[in-house]
Design an enzyme around this catalytic site. Sequence first.
Site, short mmCIF file in Angstrom:
data_model
loop_
_atom_site.label_atom_id
_atom_site.label_comp_id
_atom_site.label_asym_id
_atom_site.label_seq_id
_atom_site.Cartn_x
_atom_site.Cartn_y
_atom_site.Cartn_z
N GLU A 1 -14.14 23.88 74.28
CA GLU A 1 -14.03 25.06 73.85
C GLU A 1 -13.38 25.06 72.32
OE1 GLU A 1 -11.57 27.15 76.85
OE2 GLU A 1 -12.64 26.20 78.64
N TYR B 1 -9.84 18.98 82.71
CA TYR B 1 -9.26 20.05 81.52
C TYR B 1 -9.33 19.58 80.24
CZ TYR B 1 -6.84 24.18 83.82
OH TYR B 1 -6.56 25.43 84.38
#
EC number: 4.2.1.134
Length: 195
Positions: free
Chosen positions: A124, A117
Amino acid sequence: MVRFYMEKGTHKGLYKSIQKTLKVFQTFALLEVVHCLIGIVPTSVLVAGVQVSSRIFMVWFVTHSIKPIQNEESVVLFLVAWTVTEITRYSFYTFSLLDHLPYFIKWARYNFFIILYPVGVAGELLTIHAALPYVKKTGMFSIRLPNKYNVSFDYYYFLLITMASYIPLFPQLYFHMLRQRRKVLHGEVIVEKDD
Ligand SMILES: CCCCCCCCCCCCC[C@@H](O)CC(=O)SCCNC(=O)CCNC(=O)[C@H](O)C(C)(C)COP(=O)(O)OP(=O)(O)OC[C@H]1O[C@@H](n2cnc3c(N)ncnc32)[C@H](O)[C@@H]1OP(=O)(O)O
């Protein structure tokens, strides 16, 4: 992705070689939200919605639309995180449905995210950050005044707001998965507020 890297010895061109598959499968992931909405899976609509919309946004409105960033190392970062996650997650679903779930798959499903994660989110955010100068220079997806509808929209600031929205939203997903981990691996009874 591994084959590409072994053959070419570089990540440059990787996105181009996998983009079709990526777009098809990430767009189909919208069905995950539909499945929650119509109740065929018991997942929280909110959690699935945030997860899927952030990926769709990255695929179509950032990486697909902004060609100069497609060879950034950060793109590889989130592609690897997403890929390992989905291979594990869908193996978990498949074996669960077959009623033969190997412990390793269950363990991987509820442990890999601890590292993947943050890696995915870093990839991102770094990719959006790399896109900012191009978006500012070109004014892409922006609407300037004056115009007959009297509306304005600045994609550059929209991207900044999107980056900031990770601060409240990402911990929701991460803590949700930590709660799921405690429930599935350690048998704790957890009451979800958003269910
Ligand atoms: C417009 C611009 C928007 C921008 C928004 C910006 C803000 C974004 C902030 C958030 C950033 C997220 C970034 C993210 O993209 C980065 C990454 O993903 S990096 C890689 C690491 N990621 C992960 O590990 C993802 C983990 N996420 C998930 O596992 C799921 O997506 C989640 C939605 C969180 C759901 O998990 P949960 O454990 O709660 O539920 P499940 O759906 O897995 O399971 C519930 C039960 O349903 C069964 N199920 C579900 N789907 C299926 C299926 N397809 N087939 C069969 N069975 C299924 C599942 O087995 C469970 O059953 P049971 O309870 O009996 O075990």
